[in-house]
Scaffold this motif. Structure first.
Motif, mmCIF file in Angstrom:
data_model
loop_
_atom_site.group_PDB
_atom_site.id
_atom_site.type_symbol
_atom_site.label_atom_id
_atom_site.label_comp_id
_atom_site.label_asym_id
_atom_site.label_seq_id
_atom_site.Cartn_x
_atom_site.Cartn_y
_atom_site.Cartn_z
ATOM 1 N N GLU B 223 -4.470 7.573 4.584
ATOM 2 C CA GLU B 223 -4.214 6.791 5.803
ATOM 3 C C GLU B 223 -5.370 6.946 6.788
ATOM 4 N N SER B 224 -5.867 8.185 6.894
ATOM 5 C CA SER B 224 -6.956 8.421 7.845
ATOM 6 C C SER B 224 -8.218 7.674 7.417
ATOM 7 N N VAL B 225 -8.389 7.508 6.112
ATOM 8 C CA VAL B 225 -9.587 6.820 5.615
ATOM 9 C C VAL B 225 -9.529 5.320 5.950
ATOM 10 N N LEU B 226 -8.322 4.801 6.203
ATOM 11 C CA LEU B 226 -8.216 3.382 6.559
ATOM 12 C C LEU B 226 -9.042 3.052 7.803
ATOM 13 N N ALA B 227 -9.319 4.086 8.603
ATOM 14 C CA ALA B 227 -10.120 3.862 9.804
ATOM 15 C C ALA B 227 -11.588 4.221 9.577
ATOM 16 N N ASP B 228 -11.966 4.399 8.317
ATOM 17 C CA ASP B 228 -13.329 4.854 8.021
ATOM 18 C C ASP B 228 -14.372 3.804 8.415
ATOM 19 N N ARG B 229 -15.610 4.281 8.668
ATOM 20 C CA ARG B 229 -16.695 3.363 9.016
ATOM 21 C C ARG B 229 -17.074 2.466 7.837
ATOM 22 N N ILE B 238 -7.340 1.853 0.332
ATOM 23 C CA ILE B 238 -6.280 0.842 0.199
ATOM 24 C C ILE B 238 -5.795 0.787 -1.230
ATOM 25 N N ASP B 239 -6.729 0.805 -2.158
ATOM 26 C CA ASP B 239 -6.356 0.708 -3.566
ATOM 27 C C ASP B 239 -5.469 1.886 -3.965
ATOM 28 N N LEU B 240 -5.802 3.076 -3.460
ATOM 29 C CA LEU B 240 -5.008 4.250 -3.815
ATOM 30 C C LEU B 240 -3.634 4.207 -3.139
ATOM 31 N N LEU B 241 -3.622 3.820 -1.862
ATOM 32 C CA LEU B 241 -2.342 3.752 -1.143
ATOM 33 C C LEU B 241 -1.412 2.729 -1.776
ATOM 34 N N ALA B 242 -1.997 1.617 -2.223
ATOM 35 C CA ALA B 242 -1.185 0.555 -2.805
ATOM 36 C C ALA B 242 -0.523 1.004 -4.096
ATOM 37 N N ARG B 243 -1.073 2.074 -4.689
ATOM 38 C CA ARG B 243 -0.488 2.562 -5.936
ATOM 39 C C ARG B 243 0.626 3.581 -5.679
ATOM 40 N N LEU B 244 0.845 3.914 -4.415
ATOM 41 C CA LEU B 244 1.905 4.874 -4.080
ATOM 42 C C LEU B 244 3.123 4.090 -3.585
ATOM 43 N N ALA B 278 -4.595 -6.215 14.800
ATOM 44 C CA ALA B 278 -5.338 -4.953 14.637
ATOM 45 C C ALA B 278 -4.762 -4.116 13.502
ATOM 46 N N ALA B 279 -3.400 -4.054 13.428
ATOM 47 C CA ALA B 279 -2.768 -3.257 12.370
ATOM 48 C C ALA B 279 -3.074 -3.852 11.004
ATOM 49 N N GLY B 280 -3.037 -5.202 10.937
ATOM 50 C CA GLY B 280 -3.340 -5.877 9.680
ATOM 51 C C GLY B 280 -4.781 -5.634 9.240
ATOM 52 N N GLN B 281 -5.689 -5.646 10.208
ATOM 53 C CA GLN B 281 -7.095 -5.377 9.878
ATOM 54 C C GLN B 281 -7.270 -3.955 9.375
ATOM 55 N N ARG B 282 -6.530 -3.038 10.002
ATOM 56 C CA ARG B 282 -6.604 -1.644 9.556
ATOM 57 C C ARG B 282 -6.116 -1.540 8.105
ATOM 58 N N GLY B 284 -6.605 -3.636 5.911
ATOM 59 C CA GLY B 284 -7.568 -4.272 5.014
ATOM 60 C C GLY B 284 -7.349 -5.749 4.791
ATOM 61 N N LEU B 285 -6.570 -6.407 5.630
ATOM 62 C CA LEU B 285 -6.292 -7.822 5.379
ATOM 63 C C LEU B 285 -7.490 -8.718 5.688
ATOM 64 N N ASP B 286 -8.532 -8.137 6.283
ATOM 65 C CA ASP B 286 -9.739 -8.937 6.544
ATOM 66 C C ASP B 286 -10.779 -8.766 5.427
ATOM 67 N N LEU B 287 -10.428 -8.026 4.392
ATOM 68 C CA LEU B 287 -11.405 -7.807 3.308
ATOM 69 C C LEU B 287 -11.626 -9.086 2.519
ATOM 70 N N LYS B 288 -12.841 -9.191 1.959
ATOM 71 C CA LYS B 288 -13.150 -10.349 1.113
ATOM 72 C C LYS B 288 -12.867 -10.001 -0.348
ATOM 73 N N LEU B 289 -12.510 -10.999 -1.145
ATOM 74 C CA LEU B 289 -12.278 -10.793 -2.583
ATOM 75 C C LEU B 289 -13.198 -11.741 -3.350
ATOM 76 N N PRO B 290 -14.416 -11.312 -3.662
ATOM 77 C CA PRO B 290 -15.402 -12.215 -4.270
ATOM 78 C C PRO B 290 -14.970 -12.745 -5.637
ATOM 79 N N GLY B 291 -14.029 -12.058 -6.299
ATOM 80 C CA GLY B 291 -13.632 -12.515 -7.638
ATOM 81 C C GLY B 291 -12.741 -13.746 -7.626
ATOM 82 N N LEU B 292 -12.236 -14.101 -6.459
ATOM 83 C CA LEU B 292 -11.320 -15.248 -6.380
ATOM 84 C C LEU B 292 -12.080 -16.568 -6.347
ATOM 85 N N PRO B 293 -11.418 -17.666 -6.777
ATOM 86 C CA PRO B 293 -12.067 -18.976 -6.671
ATOM 87 C C PRO B 293 -12.441 -19.260 -5.215
ATOM 88 N N ALA B 294 -13.587 -19.903 -5.020
ATOM 89 C CA ALA B 294 -14.106 -20.128 -3.670
ATOM 90 C C ALA B 294 -13.210 -21.057 -2.847
#
Lengths: 450, 489
Positions: B223-229, B238-244, B278-282, B284-294
């Motif tokens: 959780e603390s890493v969610l605020a990482d630089r 996020i990937d690890l948390l999502a698996r819990l 702000a909570a959503g951004q924390r 990771g909802l602002d992350l990009k997913l390059p593997g998805l169709p454009a």
């Protein structure tokens, strides 16, 4: 059991790609109508053509013959068949040889007999008249050649004096073409041995630490050769032969005939091939199991021509070697011989101190003898900074040549225990060519080549 | 004796600048030094030196290798080494080594340097070479710095240095991963302590080690890493948390997903999420997913991110419908790509076998790599069933990984389907190119020996590619057969 191990068969390959292709054909699936008798091995292999290739191997040799169009010798089919036989001796069943094999073997025997008869005829004293005429011609030829060589060497002497006057530091700045040009002049002067000697100079000059010392010792030895030729008439006849040999005289049939014939169980202990881009020179070391004599058999091949493949390292044959006369007769060629067998336990080994002493004796008799054959007993390979060592039980040892690439294989087969190693001593370091461990021969030629 | 160095110096400078040194008396007389040239003196002195050379003193010898307990490989099997040595069939070589060791044979020592180099740091190869090479292999490997990596410390070694303190990044990751297996909490603590002073790339790489032994205890730190630089480090957390499944993070995403999806009359109704706060951004909802169709918009990507964290079982339960129905509904939806990708990704993360089956059944092939690993989630029998359905006609490269994931031994049916597919891969007229064959080889060595004859029998030998496979399989049979103890003479 086959006389050959797969490694030995692979060592017969003219180049790496043939070895690979041969390996690919060493599978039972690709061969048909395979058979063997005590003398020969044969089989048919479907190639890209309509008819299968007929491949045969004379096991007294080995010698190869194949109906494929390859210019390589032995071709991949021959290698593949012998490789298969080496790995699975039971694969080729004893059978009566088909006509095409019988014919070839008969031809080979006939030609061997003819060669023997010719040698016999040349060696046998002809009628006095012919003998006199021949001797006269020979002397004339020899005198003409000596004159040409003398003129060439005089030129070289002046050149060497100039070089030494200016110093080796100055010589180092000259392009290597300079030495090559000089070497070409020596070829013209019918002293190809001197030409070879000169061609090594650029490499020595460009060498690392102690390049000056190495170059000086190389040129110094050449200077001794020039001196010796200058007073060749005063030298004992065997040393005269050595001097001529070092200058590059090819021995004539009469020279061979004057040499000694030695019967023994000849162990083929090591082989190496050097390629100067035009000619491949193969030297094979043999060691008499009973006489303890060492012998060197040369084979030369230009372009894609095959080298002699009949002496297989790690095998022994009962037979006769004919030595060329010399202060320390060493150069030899094979005469009548039986089929080779693997050497289970090599004989004639010695310690490093003994080997050094023997080499010093050789050097005293013939300063141009070249690399010394050493068969070392009970040495342990030791990895070390900048190469490795062979170590005797008392802690004495010899340094391995820096160019030797097989140190880890040597170490692997020893497991820290003493083994027998054969190789060449160049005056500074020892370069293994073969070793025995657990009753098996390991060939280091491939390691050096790759 | 210093005459030789003096002579070398004189030779370097040249006789016009330097005089030759005085030779030792015995030699001077022999070469008539007064009249002889510098070069002649050098020749004589060098000869003299060489003839007087003494035996050197060698470094200490290595310890003796232990005595071997197993017999040396028989000649019939050794004959295969020159072919395997060419490196054309690395998988067969590995299988050969493993079988050889199992059958109780031992490799000839001369093969070991090459094999140890071939193995390098690859664990499976290394293990096989060491097992097949007997005592000698262990002994030899311990003496060569390149062959010694990853070895258990032996008395021959220097005392081991701490890989965590001084190792390279991969070594540190390996160290941390290994520690996670035995003492997960202590390993996490080790990472937490250095977290602040590690560079971003190291943080991201080391964080991946927590996937091993992942548990609820890791949540506070993650959780603390969610605020990482570092964005990459956040992505990892996020990937690890999502698996819990029990984590707060999953609960937050589930709440967002519930707000977005509802189920009415067998259809999915979608209320696309609003732009992240702000909570959503924390989270990771602002992350990009390059593997998805454009063509997917930001909101659709956001949907994928939300769905990917929700255990798929949640939907079966909440909507009261089996996975197949829900997948069919998602497939029929206007936002099918986003829905299916999110569901598939969640299926992979939470290893939901029933969902994987339903998605694959519906021929869902997500373009996002994380979500495409669906076959790996299937149970073995379902995976084989699915593979058999896929293995028709020409071989599909995407089946290679699932096939490799299938446990051995393969069934007869699967073997036949695989070899037929591979044989059809190049068309009728061509042989299989070498690089392609190397890829196939990993599959070919999975074929149980008992089925090889039959597999060859189903191939048409007049087709070059089929003949090539037959040749390889027959060779493999021969190579392995030569290792069988009962065929010893």
């Amino acid at each position: 059991m086959s006389a050959f191990t797969p490694d030995q068969v692979l060592a017969l390959a003219p180049d790496a790609s043939s070895a690979k292709a041969g390996q690919g054909l060493a599978k039972p699936g690709v061969w048909q109508r395979v058979g063997r008798d005590p003398r020969s091995l044969w089989g048919e292999c479907q190639g890209s053509g309509k008819d299968p290739y007929r491949t045969q191997v004379d096991l007294h040799g080995p010698a190869f013959q194949c109906s494929c169009p390859s210019r390589k010798f032995p071709c991949k089919h021959g290698l593949g068949l012998l490789l298969l036989h080496a790995g699975r001796p039971d694969f080729a069943a004893e059978a009566a040889a088909p006509p095409w094999v019988v014919e070839w073997i008969a031809k080979r025997e006939a030609s061997a007999e003819k060669k023997a008869a010719k040698a016999e005829a040349e060696a046998a004293p002809p009628d006095p008249e012919t003998a006199a005429r021949r001797a006269e011609q020979r002397e004339k030829r020899s005198a003409r050649r000596e004159d040409r060589v003398r003129a060439g060497l005089e030129e070289l002497q002046i050149w060497l004096d100039d070089t030494m006057q200016a110093g080796l530091a100055a010589a180092r700045t000259r392009p290597s073409a300079h030495w090559d040009g000089l070497a070409a002049r020596m070829i013209d002067a019918q002293a190809p041995g001197v030409a070879r000697w000169l061609r090594e100079v650029p490499t020595l000059l460009a060498g690392g630490t102690d390049w000056a010392g190495r170059t000086l010792s190389h040129l110094g030895r050449l200077q001794l050769l020039l001196h010796a030729f200058g007073r060749i008439d005063q030298l004992p006849p065997p040393l005269q032969a050595d001097v001529r040999g070092a200058l590059g005289w090819n021995p004539a049939e009469e020279d061979w005939a004057a040499g000694e014939r030695v019967r023994d169980d000849w162990q083929v202990v090591g082989q190496r091939v050097e390629d100067d881009g035009q000619i491949r020179a193969q030297r094979t070391w043999l060691l008499g199991a009973n006489t303890g004599r060492s012998a060197l058999s040369w084979s030369f091949a230009a372009g894609g021509q095959p080298l002699d493949v009949s002496l297989v390292p790690g095998t022994v044959f009962a037979g006769e070697l004919q030595f060329l006369p010399g202060a320390v007769p060493r150069r030899a060629r094979t005469g009548a011989r039986a089929e080779g067998k693997s050497i289970p336990q090599v004989r004639g080994v010695g310690g490093i101190a003994e080997a050094l002493a023997a080499s010093a004796r050789t050097l005293a008799e013939n300063p141009w003898a070249g690399r010394e054959p050493w068969l070392l007993r009970a040495v342990v390979p030791v990895p070390a900074e900048g190469g490795g060592w062979l170590r005797e039980a008392d802690g004495q040892g010899v340094r391995l040549a820096r160019c030797f690439a097989g140190l880890w294989t040597l170490l692997a087969i020893s497991g820290g225990a003493p083994i027998e190693v054969f190789g060449e001593w160049d005056g500074e370091a020892f370069e293994p060519l073969g070793a025995w461990a657990e009753g098996e021969y390991v060939d280091f030629r491939a390691e050096g080549a790759s | 004796m210093s005459t030789w160095p003096d002579l070398v110096t004189a030779a370097l400078l040249g006789t016009q600048h330097a005089a030759a040194p005085v030779l030792p008396a015995e030699l001077a007389e022999a070469v008539k030094a007064d009249s002889a040239s510098l070069l002649a003196q050098a020749g004589a002195l060098d000869l003299w030196r060489q003839a007087g050379r003494q035996v050197g003193s060698a470094p200490a010898a290595p310890a003796l290798a232990a005595v071997e307990s197993r017999p040396l490989l028989p000649a019939r099997a050794r004959a295969h080494w020159p072919i395997l040595q060419r490196g054309e069939f690395p998988h067969l070589l590995l299988e050969w080594l493993q079988t050889l060791a199992q059958a109780g044979w031992r490799l000839p020592a001369a093969t070991l340097p090459e094999l140890l180099s071939w193995a390098g740091a690859r664990a499976a190869r290394r293990e096989a070479v060491l097992a097949a090479g007997g005592e000698r292999a262990h002994w030899l490997a311990a003496q060569h710095p390149d062959w010694n990596r990853g070895a258990a410390p032996t008395p021959l070694l220097e005392p081991a240095v701490d890989p965590w303190e001084t190792g390279s990044l991969p070594e540190r990751v390996a160290h941390l991963t290994a520690r996670r297996r035995t003492e997960a909490a202590a390993a996490r603590e080790q990472l937490t302590q250095v977290w602040a002073c590690e560079p971003a790339a190291a943080r991201t790489a080391l964080l991946e080690a927590l996937a091993t032994g992942l548990g609820a205890d890791d949540e506070p730190f993650l959780e603390s890493v969610l605020a990482d630089r570092s964005k990459e480090a956040r992505r990892g957390a996020i990937d690890l948390l999502a698996r819990l499944p029990g984590s707060d993070f999953v609960a937050r995403q589930t709440a967002r997903a519930d707000a977005a999806l509802s189920w009415r009359a067998g259809k999915i109704e979608l209320n696309l999420p609003a732009a992240p706060d702000a909570a959503g951004q924390r989270d990771g909802l602002d992350l990009k997913l390059p593997g998805l169709p454009a063509k997917l918009g930001e909101r659709a990507v956001q949907l994928v991110l939300v769905l990917s964290a929700v255990p798929p079982a949640h939907w079966s339960q909440r909507f009261g419908a089996p996975p197949a129905d829900l997948v069919a509904a998602a497939k029929a939806h206007e936002f099918s790509i986003a829905l299916l990708t999110g569901l598939a990704w969640a299926t992979v993360r939470h290893r939901a076998a029933d969902w994987a089956e339903a998605l694959l059944e519906a021929r869902v092939t997500p373009s996002l790599a994380e979500a495409a690993a669906l076959p790996s989630v299937l149970e073995d029998t379902a995976l084989e069933r699915w593979l058999l359905r896929q293995l028709t006609g020409q071989f599909d490269w995407n089946l290679r990984e699932p096939l490799l994931a299938l446990p051995r031994p393969w069934s007869r049916e699967l073997v036949v389907a695989v070899v037929r597919g591979l044989a059809a891969s190049t068309g009728d007229a061509y042989r299989i190119p070498r690089t392609t064959f190397a890829e196939f080889e990993a599959l070919l060595v999975r074929i149980p020996v008992a089925h090889v004859q039959e597999a060859c029998g189903t191939l048409d030998g007049s087709v070059p590619a089929a003949a090539q496979l037959q040749e390889y399989l027959t060779f493999r049979l021969e190579v392995l057969g030569a290792l069988q103890p009962e065929s010893s003479p």
